[in-house]
Design a protein around this motif. Structure first.
Motif, PDB file in Angstrom:
ATOM      1  N   PHE A 263       0.775  -1.392   0.090  1.00  0.00           N
ATOM      2  CA  PHE A 263       0.006  -0.113   0.151  1.00  0.00           C
ATOM      3  C   PHE A 263       0.715   1.408   0.035  1.00  0.00           C
ATOM      4  CE2 PHE A 263      -2.755  -3.219   1.594  1.00  0.00           C
ATOM      5  CZ  PHE A 263      -3.933  -3.139   1.097  1.00  0.00           C
ATOM      6  N   MET A 264       2.131   1.096  -0.169  1.00  0.00           N
ATOM      7  CA  MET A 264       3.155   2.243  -0.017  1.00  0.00           C
ATOM      8  C   MET A 264       3.248   2.408  -1.435  1.00  0.00           C
ATOM      9  SD  MET A 264       3.495   2.930   3.522  1.00  0.00           S
ATOM     10  CE  MET A 264       3.243   2.315   4.953  1.00  0.00           C
ATOM     11  N   PRO A 265       3.602   4.066  -1.515  1.00  0.00           N
ATOM     12  CA  PRO A 265       4.027   4.399  -2.869  1.00  0.00           C
ATOM     13  C   PRO A 265       5.236   4.295  -3.069  1.00  0.00           C
ATOM     14  CG  PRO A 265       3.286   6.250  -1.653  1.00  0.00           C
ATOM     15  CD  PRO A 265       3.206   4.989  -0.749  1.00  0.00           C
ATOM     16  N   GLU A 266       5.753   4.310  -4.494  1.00  0.00           N
ATOM     17  CA  GLU A 266       6.991   4.336  -4.996  1.00  0.00           C
ATOM     18  C   GLU A 266       7.584   5.800  -4.295  1.00  0.00           C
ATOM     19  OE1 GLU A 266      10.265   3.257  -5.553  1.00  0.00           O
ATOM     20  OE2 GLU A 266       9.496   2.059  -7.132  1.00  0.00           O
TER      21      GLU A 266
ATOM     22  N   ARG B 143       3.691  13.954  -1.371  1.00  0.00           N
ATOM     23  CA  ARG B 143       2.276  14.274  -0.530  1.00  0.00           C
ATOM     24  C   ARG B 143       1.949  13.171   0.730  1.00  0.00           C
ATOM     25  NH1 ARG B 143      -1.067  18.476  -1.893  1.00  0.00           N
ATOM     26  NH2 ARG B 143      -0.720  19.433  -3.882  1.00  0.00           N
ATOM     27  N   PHE B 144       2.084  12.020   0.005  1.00  0.00           N
ATOM     28  CA  PHE B 144       1.658  10.665   0.781  1.00  0.00           C
ATOM     29  C   PHE B 144       2.668  10.708   1.991  1.00  0.00           C
ATOM     30  CE2 PHE B 144       2.643   6.682   2.239  1.00  0.00           C
ATOM     31  CZ  PHE B 144       1.374   6.216   2.513  1.00  0.00           C
ATOM     32  N   TYR B 145       3.994  10.886   1.747  1.00  0.00           N
ATOM     33  CA  TYR B 145       5.152  10.755   2.931  1.00  0.00           C
ATOM     34  C   TYR B 145       5.196  11.877   3.682  1.00  0.00           C
ATOM     35  CZ  TYR B 145       6.356   6.233   0.523  1.00  0.00           C
ATOM     36  OH  TYR B 145       6.392   4.966   0.134  1.00  0.00           O
ATOM     37  N   ARG B 146       4.701  13.119   3.299  1.00  0.00           N
ATOM     38  CA  ARG B 146       4.653  14.220   4.127  1.00  0.00           C
ATOM     39  C   ARG B 146       3.155  14.411   4.700  1.00  0.00           C
ATOM     40  NH1 ARG B 146       8.863  12.934   2.889  1.00  0.00           N
ATOM     41  NH2 ARG B 146      10.519  13.984   2.029  1.00  0.00           N
ATOM     42  N   ASN B 147       2.314  13.525   4.364  1.00  0.00           N
ATOM     43  CA  ASN B 147       1.010  13.525   5.105  1.00  0.00           C
ATOM     44  C   ASN B 147       0.447  14.927   4.926  1.00  0.00           C
ATOM     45  OD1 ASN B 147      -1.087  12.636   6.500  1.00  0.00           O
ATOM     46  ND2 ASN B 147      -0.362  12.945   8.586  1.00  0.00           N
TER      47      ASN B 147
END
Length: 464
Positions: free
Chosen positions: A184-187, A206-210
Motif C-alpha cells: 500500500f506504500m507508494p514508490e 504528499r503521501f510521505y509528508r502527510n
C-alpha cells in the motif's frame, strides 16, 4: 509540513524483511549445534563439520549475488517492486528448512537468506534516503540496523526456547506481513521523478509528508520548497550524468584513488574484525570455550547486547564522529578478543584452575559484540556512502559491498576447519591483530567526516 507518520510506517513495514533476515542469521547459530548432534532433525542424520561450514558460509555467496542483482533491479523496476520481489526468496528459504530432507535443502535456504540480506542492505537505505525528511533521515536509517540486530536477537531466543521446526514456521509471518502492508506504500518520489512520472512523484511526496491531495502546493511553503528541490536535484543529476558520459567516460583509473582505497580497506576491516563470523557461531563458541552457562542463553545475552550496541551507535555517530567511534570500537573489540582467546587457551591447553573465572567467556564475548556494534560493524557502511566521488559512487559502492559478502563467505566457511586445525584461541587472536592494525590505519589515513558536506570530504581526500 505534515507529520512524519507515514515515513515511519513505511520504514517499519519495509524492515519486516530485515527482521526476518536477522532471525535466519541468529537462529542458525543455535541450529548448527542441533545439526552437529545425534538429535539432528534431518532424515539423513547428523551433519558433518565441513557441511556446517557450508550451511553457514553460503549466506555470503547469496549476499554477493543479491547485492548486484537486486541493486540493478531497483534501478529498472523501482525500489518498491524490487523489495516486494525480495520477499519471495525469503518465504522459499523458510519453506526449505521446514521440509528439509537433507543438507542440500539447507544450502539452498541459506543461499536465499543471503540473497535477501544483500538486497536489504543495498535497496532499503536508498529507499529511506528518497522518502525521508532531512530532520529525521538519520533516525529512519537506524531502523535498518535495529531491525537486523533485533531479528538476530529473536533468532537466538527462538533457537533456545522453541522446537526446531517452530521457528521457521513463525518466521514466515514477517515476509507475508511485509507484502501485505508494504504493497500500500507508494514508490519513492525521487524514482518516480527520475522516470518522468511527475504527477505520481508529487502524489508520493504528499503521501510521505502527510499532506492532503487537495491542498494547493502554494499553501504550504515548506512542501513547495521540497518539491522544487526534488525537481532541481533530479535535473542536476541528469546534467552531471550527461557530462560524465559524454566528456569523461568511466575508466579503470577512476578507481585508483584514496577514497576507493579507504572504502575497500574499511570493508575488509569490517569483516576481519570477527564480529559477524563469531556471532554466526556464537552457540558453538560458547560450547567450546568451557563456559558453564548454556550456549543458548549465552547467545541470547550476546544478541541483546548487539542490539543495544547498534542503538548506541545510532545515538553517537553524529555527536562523537565516525573516526572517534571507529578507533574506540576497533580497539575495544581487539582487547576483548585477546581476553577471550587467552581464557580459551588457558582452559584447553593448561592445568590452571579457572573455576573462579568461568564468567570470562560470556563477559568478553559480550563486550566484543557490544563494542563492535558501536562502530566497527555499522560505521564502515556510512563512510563508504560519504567518501566515494559521484562518478564512481554507484559502481564503487556495489563493488565494495561485494567484497564484504565475498569475505563473509570465505571467513565463515573456513572458520570451523581453521579452529579445528590451529585452535579456537588462535583464530580469535588473528581477529584481534586485524582490529589493532585497523586502528593504526584509521589514525594515519582516514579523515573525520562528521559535519562535512560531500564536497568538503572530497577536497580533504584530494579526490579527482
Amino acid at each position: 509540513m505534515g507529520s512524519a507518520l507515514y515515513q515511519y510506517l513505511c520504514c517499519i513495514c519495509v524492515n519486516l524483511c530485515t527482521v526476518g533476515y536477522g532471525i535466519s542469521v541468529g537462529w542458525m547459530a543455535s541450529a548448527v549445534v542441533v545439526y552437529d548432534s545425534d538429535a539432528s532433525p534431518l532424515p539423513t542424520g547428523r551433519v558433518k563439520m565441513d557441511e556446517i561450514g557450508w550451511i553457514v558460509s553460503i549466506l555470503g555467496i547469496g549476499g554477493l549475488i543479491g547485492t548486484v542483482a537486486v541493486g540493478w533491479l531497483s534501478e529498472r523496476v523501482g525500489r518498491k517492486s524490487a523489495l516486494i520481489a525480495m520477499a519471495v526468496p525469503q518465504i522459499i528459504s523458510y519453506l526449505l528448512i521446514i521440509y528439509a530432507q537433507n543438507v542440500y535443502y539447507l544450502y539452498a535456504s541459506r543461499f536465499l537468506s543471503g540473497f535477501v540480506g544483500g538486497a536489504v542492505f543495498v535497496v532499503i537505505p536508498i529507499m529511506v534516503a528518497e522518502i525521508a525528511e532531512d530532520r529525521i533521515r538519520g533516525t529512519l536509517c537506524t531502523i535498518l540496523v535495529l531491525g537486523s540486530t533485533g531479528g538476530v536477537l529473536l533468532g537466538f531466543v527462538a533457537g533456545h526456547f522453541l522446537d526446531y521446526s517452530e521457528t521457521p514456521r513463525i518466521s514466515l509471518m514477517f515476509p507475508i506481513l511485509f507484502i501485505a502492508f508494504f504493497s500500500f506504500m507508494p514508490e519513492t518520489p525521487y524514482y518516480l521523478m527520475k522516470t518522468n512520472r511527475m504527477e505520481e512523484a508529487e502524489k508520493s511526496l504528499r503521501f510521505y509528508r502527510n499532506i492532503s491531495p487537495k491542498a494547493a502546493v502554494s499553501d504550504n511553503k515548506t512542501f513547495e520548497h521540497e518539491l522544487s528541490k526534488l525537481k532541481y536535484s533530479y535535473t542536476e543529476t541528469q546534467r552531471k550524468d550527461t557530462e560524465c558520459s559524454s566528456s569523461s567516460p568511466l575508466k579503470l583509473s577512476d578507481f585508483f584513488n584514496r577514497p576507493f582505497a579507504i572504502g575497500c580497506t574499511l570493508m575488509v576491516a569490517h569483516e576481519t574484525c570477527g564480529g559477524f563470523t563469531m556471532c554466526a557461531y556464537a552457540a558453538m563458541i560458547f560450547s567450546k570455550s568451557g563456559s558453564t552457562m548454556s550456549p543458548g542463553i549465552s547467545a541470547i545475552i550476546v544478541g541483546a547486547i548487539q542490539f543495544l550496541g547498534s542503538y548506541v551507535s545510532a545515538l553517537l555517530i553524529d555527536r562523537l564522529g565516525r573516526k572517534v567511534l571507529m578507533v574506540f570500537s576497533f580497539t575495544g573489540t581487539g582487547i576483548s578478543h585477546v581476553v577471550l582467546a587467552t581464557y580459551i587457551y588457558l582452559a584447553s591447553s593448561t592445568n590452571i584452575n579457572l573455576q573462579a573465572f568461568q564468567w570470562v567467556p560470556v563477559a568478553s564475548f559480550s563486550a566484543m559484540i557490544f563494542i563492535a556494534s558501536c562502530g566497527a560493524l555499522p560505521i564502515p557502511y556510512v563512510i563508504v556512502s560519504e567518501i566515494l566521488p559521484d562518478k564512481i559512487r554507484s559502481i564503487g559502492t556495489t563493488f565494495i559491498f561485494c567484497i564484504s559478502w565475498a569475505l563473509t563467505f570465505v571467513l565463515v566457511k573456513i572458520f570451523p576447519p581453521l579452529f579445528a586445525t590451529i585452535g579456537l584461541h588462535s583464530c580469535i587472536f588473528m581477529f584481534a591483530i586485524s582490529c589493532f592494525a585497523t586502528v593504526v590505519y584509521l589514525l594515519l589515513f582516514v579523515p573525520e567526516t562528521k559535519g562535512k558536506s560531500l564536497d568538503e570530504i572530497l577536497i580533504i581526500l584530494k579526490a579527482k
